[in-house]
Every structure is written in C-alpha cells, then in structure tokens.
Design a protein around this motif. Structure first.
Motif, PDB file in Angstrom:
ATOM      1  N   PRO A   1       0.826  -1.207   0.000  1.00 27.97           N
ATOM      2  CA  PRO A   1       0.000   0.000   0.000  1.00 27.97           C
ATOM      3  C   PRO A   1       0.861   1.258   0.000  1.00 27.97           C
ATOM      4  CG  PRO A   1       0.111  -0.925   2.203  1.00 27.97           C
ATOM      5  CD  PRO A   1       0.814  -1.903   1.304  1.00 27.97           C
ATOM      6  N   ASP A   2       0.333   2.308  -0.596  1.00 31.86           N
ATOM      7  CA  ASP A   2       1.010   3.603  -0.605  1.00 31.86           C
ATOM      8  C   ASP A   2       0.639   4.356   0.670  1.00 31.86           C
ATOM      9  OD1 ASP A   2       2.375   5.915  -1.336  1.00 31.86           O
ATOM     10  OD2 ASP A   2       0.742   6.651  -2.619  1.00 31.86           O
ATOM     11  N   ASN A   3       1.204   3.905   1.777  1.00 34.45           N
ATOM     12  CA  ASN A   3       0.911   4.547   3.064  1.00 34.45           C
ATOM     13  C   ASN A   3       2.182   4.831   3.865  1.00 34.45           C
ATOM     14  OD1 ASN A   3       1.681   2.002   3.951  1.00 34.45           O
ATOM     15  ND2 ASN A   3      -0.323   1.422   4.749  1.00 34.45           N
ATOM     16  N   GLY A   4       3.334   4.764   3.190  1.00 34.71           N
ATOM     17  CA  GLY A   4       4.611   5.008   3.836  1.00 34.71           C
ATOM     18  C   GLY A   4       5.350   3.755   4.230  1.00 34.71           C
ATOM     19  N   LEU A   5       4.713   2.609   4.152  1.00 31.17           N
ATOM     20  CA  LEU A   5       5.310   1.356   4.601  1.00 31.17           C
ATOM     21  C   LEU A   5       6.581   0.996   3.834  1.00 31.17           C
ATOM     22  CD1 LEU A   5       5.028  -1.273   6.302  1.00 31.17           C
ATOM     23  CD2 LEU A   5       3.581  -2.174   4.460  1.00 31.17           C
ATOM     24  N   LEU A   6       6.648   1.340   2.556  1.00 29.19           N
ATOM     25  CA  LEU A   6       7.720   0.852   1.693  1.00 29.19           C
ATOM     26  C   LEU A   6       8.918   1.778   1.575  1.00 29.19           C
ATOM     27  CD1 LEU A   6       5.520  -0.400  -1.300  1.00 29.19           C
ATOM     28  CD2 LEU A   6       6.205  -1.675   0.746  1.00 29.19           C
ATOM     29  N   MET A   7       8.762   3.059   1.876  1.00 31.71           N
ATOM     30  CA  MET A   7       9.749   4.031   1.439  1.00 31.71           C
ATOM     31  C   MET A   7      11.039   4.022   2.256  1.00 31.71           C
ATOM     32  SD  MET A   7       8.323   4.885  -1.217  1.00 31.71           S
ATOM     33  CE  MET A   7       9.513   6.102  -1.780  1.00 31.71           C
ATOM     34  N   TRP A   8      10.970   3.794   3.564  1.00 31.16           N
ATOM     35  CA  TRP A   8      12.218   3.681   4.326  1.00 31.16           C
ATOM     36  C   TRP A   8      13.035   2.494   3.821  1.00 31.16           C
ATOM     37  CZ3 TRP A   8      10.424   4.257  10.150  1.00 31.16           C
ATOM     38  CH2 TRP A   8      10.040   5.589  10.374  1.00 31.16           C
ATOM     39  N   ALA A   9      12.367   1.413   3.466  1.00 31.90           N
ATOM     40  CA  ALA A   9      13.076   0.237   2.950  1.00 31.90           C
ATOM     41  C   ALA A   9      13.722   0.549   1.610  1.00 31.90           C
ATOM     42  CB  ALA A   9      12.111  -0.938   2.812  1.00 31.90           C
ATOM     43  N   ALA A  10      13.007   1.260   0.742  1.00 32.92           N
ATOM     44  CA  ALA A  10      13.604   1.651  -0.540  1.00 32.92           C
ATOM     45  C   ALA A  10      14.852   2.498  -0.311  1.00 32.92           C
ATOM     46  CB  ALA A  10      12.581   2.405  -1.383  1.00 32.92           C
ATOM     47  N   ASP A  11      14.785   3.429   0.628  1.00 30.21           N
ATOM     48  CA  ASP A  11      15.945   4.260   0.952  1.00 30.21           C
ATOM     49  C   ASP A  11      17.115   3.404   1.430  1.00 30.21           C
ATOM     50  OD1 ASP A  11      14.387   6.479   0.375  1.00 30.21           O
ATOM     51  OD2 ASP A  11      14.016   6.989   2.477  1.00 30.21           O
ATOM     52  N   ALA A  12      16.808   2.365   2.203  1.00 31.56           N
ATOM     53  CA  ALA A  12      17.856   1.544   2.806  1.00 31.56           C
ATOM     54  C   ALA A  12      18.640   0.737   1.780  1.00 31.56           C
ATOM     55  CB  ALA A  12      17.246   0.590   3.838  1.00 31.56           C
ATOM     56  N   VAL A  13      18.084   0.558   0.575  1.00 30.52           N
ATOM     57  CA  VAL A  13      18.791  -0.195  -0.474  1.00 30.52           C
ATOM     58  C   VAL A  13      19.116   0.686  -1.679  1.00 30.52           C
ATOM     59  CG1 VAL A  13      17.935  -2.464   0.214  1.00 30.52           C
ATOM     60  CG2 VAL A  13      16.575  -1.069  -1.366  1.00 30.52           C
ATOM     61  N   GLY A  14      19.278   1.976  -1.418  1.00 25.22           N
ATOM     62  CA  GLY A  14      19.757   2.864  -2.479  1.00 25.22           C
ATOM     63  C   GLY A  14      18.744   3.807  -3.068  1.00 25.22           C
ATOM     64  N   GLY A  15      17.478   3.680  -2.674  1.00 27.90           N
ATOM     65  CA  GLY A  15      16.461   4.611  -3.140  1.00 27.90           C
ATOM     66  C   GLY A  15      15.599   4.069  -4.266  1.00 27.90           C
ATOM     67  N   ALA A  16      14.426   4.674  -4.404  1.00 28.24           N
ATOM     68  CA  ALA A  16      13.478   4.260  -5.441  1.00 28.24           C
ATOM     69  C   ALA A  16      13.928   4.774  -6.808  1.00 28.24           C
ATOM     70  CB  ALA A  16      12.088   4.800  -5.113  1.00 28.24           C
ATOM     71  N   LEU A  17      13.968   3.886  -7.776  1.00 25.16           N
ATOM     72  CA  LEU A  17      14.297   4.267  -9.151  1.00 25.16           C
ATOM     73  C   LEU A  17      13.048   4.600  -9.949  1.00 25.16           C
ATOM     74  CD1 LEU A  17      17.010   1.562  -9.962  1.00 25.16           C
ATOM     75  CD2 LEU A  17      17.328   3.896  -9.093  1.00 25.16           C
ATOM     76  N   SER A  18      11.951   3.929  -9.629  1.00 21.73           N
ATOM     77  CA  SER A  18      10.687   4.200 -10.313  1.00 21.73           C
ATOM     78  C   SER A  18       9.567   3.639  -9.462  1.00 21.73           C
ATOM     79  CB  SER A  18      10.654   3.572 -11.718  1.00 21.73           C
ATOM     80  OG  SER A  18      10.737   2.161 -11.650  1.00 21.73           O
ATOM     81  N   ALA A  19       8.333   3.987  -9.836  1.00 24.23           N
ATOM     82  CA  ALA A  19       7.167   3.489  -9.111  1.00 24.23           C
ATOM     83  C   ALA A  19       6.000   3.361 -10.071  1.00 24.23           C
ATOM     84  CB  ALA A  19       6.805   4.414  -7.953  1.00 24.23           C
ATOM     85  N   HIS A  20       5.084   2.468  -9.751  1.00 18.94           N
ATOM     86  CA  HIS A  20       3.884   2.252 -10.570  1.00 18.94           C
ATOM     87  C   HIS A  20       2.689   2.032  -9.651  1.00 18.94           C
ATOM     88  CE1 HIS A  20       6.007   1.587 -14.465  1.00 18.94           C
ATOM     89  NE2 HIS A  20       6.995   1.230 -13.641  1.00 18.94           N
TER      90      HIS A  20
END
Length: 271
Positions: free
Chosen positions: A92-111
């Motif tokens: 879900p787009d509720n903030g759950l995923l974004m710290w994890a994305a940061d921890a592995v180099g950041g989000a490259l894209s999203a859908h």
C-alpha cells in the motif's frame, strides 16, 4: 526457478491470512521461494512495519518483497510497486515501503497497481493482501515487467512517513524509540553520528532520560558486559543505540514503547 518473494505483514499466525496469501503466490509462481520476514507487526502499526522492513531488506536476496500493514485497505489509498536497483516492493502507498527503498539505495521508479488481470478475479474491500498484493508480487516473480502492473508514478509523490527523530542539542542526543523486540530490547533512532556528537562510546556510560525516569547505564559492546539483570546501552545489529537488560527486559524497566521520546547524554565524565 522464479524469483525470491519476501513477505511481511501484521496478519499474525492465529488465522489463515498468511497461508491464503502464500497459497495465491504458489498457484501463480510455484517455483518462487517465499521468505517470511515477519507476520507479527503490531496490528495497523505502519511505522513499526516500515522500520522492520528497512532494517531487514538490505540482507535479503534480490527479488520481490510484498509488505502489507494496511489499516486503510478499501479506501482510495493506492496500491503501488516501488522499484530499486535489486528489489521490487509491492504494498500500500501509506509510507510502509519508502524507508526500505531508501535503505537499499532509493526508489528508481514506481507504478500504481491497476492491472486487473494480474489480480484475483474478485477483489474484496478488506483483503488486498490476498487479492491484489500477493498475486501481483507472484506475477512479478515469474518475470512480468514492472510496467505491466499499471501507470508510472513519481516516486517523490508517494506517501512518506516522517523521518525518525534524531538530533543533538549541546551535549544531549534526542531521539525516539523505533522498535521493541521480543526480548524487550528498546531500539532508539540514535546512531553513531549522534553518539559521536555527544562523545559517547563503548566503555563509558550514558544517562538515558524518558518521561518516566532516568537511568545511568554502562555503554557496552554486548549484553553480557554488565551483570545479569543489569541494564546496558549497546549499538545493536542495525547500528542503532538500544537499551537492554542482560537476561531481562528493558521495555519493562523503562516502560518505553515505539515512538516514545528519549534523550541520551554522556555520563562517564571523561574528556
């Protein structure tokens, strides 16, 4: 062999929710290896789930991660796929995923997840883990392109949780509790930078203050640096300052819980 799928939820194991999701994955991607991160995130606690996911993801094999802590299920909140260099994060787009994305180099894209043919035929209003996130993750594990799940989104527009509090004023580091594990170890948001700024290091001692009290404890390298039953501060495996009790529970001692405020200052009095 399909890709690895790592799985985190707040579903617990008393009911069949996890098994149902794993069954959906197995039907679509029978060759996928499912790695359970945890299903014991406190119910609806997005921040706790985000912290656990961020601290775990760097050690997981590249592949797909499906994470569901979703108190807003059935509302207009979006389901999303976040792509990093080695991981596809679904949830879900509720903030759950974004710290994890940061921890592995950041989000490259999203859908946004809109492709109904990648979901179950009937999507309930209350179980998107089964009907949306698990099947989409399974299709991705079989090689389905990220572009197939739905329209592209700006990763900068996804919901983000506020960053954990961690700052230094004069000789005191101020932070918050990130997690409390099953042993009662209290992990704070303070890391090596904040500790260096106040001159605290293993071998000395620190004073930990909360709204409920104040404790001066040894700053050790491991739990056994103090006698059994005594409190100790350590840098834990995630490189965060944690308060522990050798053979006991720091949570019971301090009454600290996630998001509780804490301040730490050096107490050994050396230069």
């Amino acid at each position: 062999m399909d890709a690895h799928i790592s799985f985190l939820t707040d579903y617990g194991t008393a009911d069949g929710f996890v098994a149902v999701c794993r069954g959906v994955i197995a039907r679509i991607a029978p060759g996928a290896r499912v790695l359970d991160i945890t299903h014991e995130v406190p119910a609806g606690d997005i921040r706790r789930g985000a912290a656990l996911l961020a601290q775990t993801l760097p050690y997981l094999p590249p592949g797909v991660t499906v994470a569901v802590v979703d108190p807003g299920v059935g509302t207009p909140r979006r389901g999303v796929l976040v792509r990093t260099a080695e991981h596809l994060l679904v949830g879900p787009d509720n903030g759950l995923l974004m710290w994890a994305a940061d921890a592995v180099g950041g989000a490259l894209s999203a859908h946004e997840l809109t492709a109904s043919d990648l979901m179950l035929p009937r999507v309930s209003a209350t179980f998107h883990g089964r009907d949306v996130f698990a099947p989409v993750a399974a299709h991705l594990a079989t090689g389905t392109s990220a572009h197939r799940v739905g329209p592209r989104l700006d990763p900068g527009g996804l919901v983000r949780l506020p960053d954990p509090v961690a700052y230094v004023v004069d000789d005191t580091a101020h932070g918050e509790v990130l997690t409390v594990d099953r042993f009662g170890n209290v992990q704070t948001s303070l890391g090596p930078a904040e500790l260096a700024a106040i001159g605290a290091a293993p071998g000395g001692s620190v004073t930990v203050r909360t709204v409920d009290g104040e404790w001066t404890v040894a700053f050790g390298r491991t739990f056994a640096d103090v006698p059994l039953g005594e409190p100790v501060a350590v840098l834990d495996s995630a490189d965060r300052l944690a308060v522990a009790v050798n053979g006991g529970s720091a949570a019971a001692l301090t009454r600290l819980a996630p998001e509780g405020q804490v301040s730490v200052s050096r107490a050994d009095g050396t230069a």
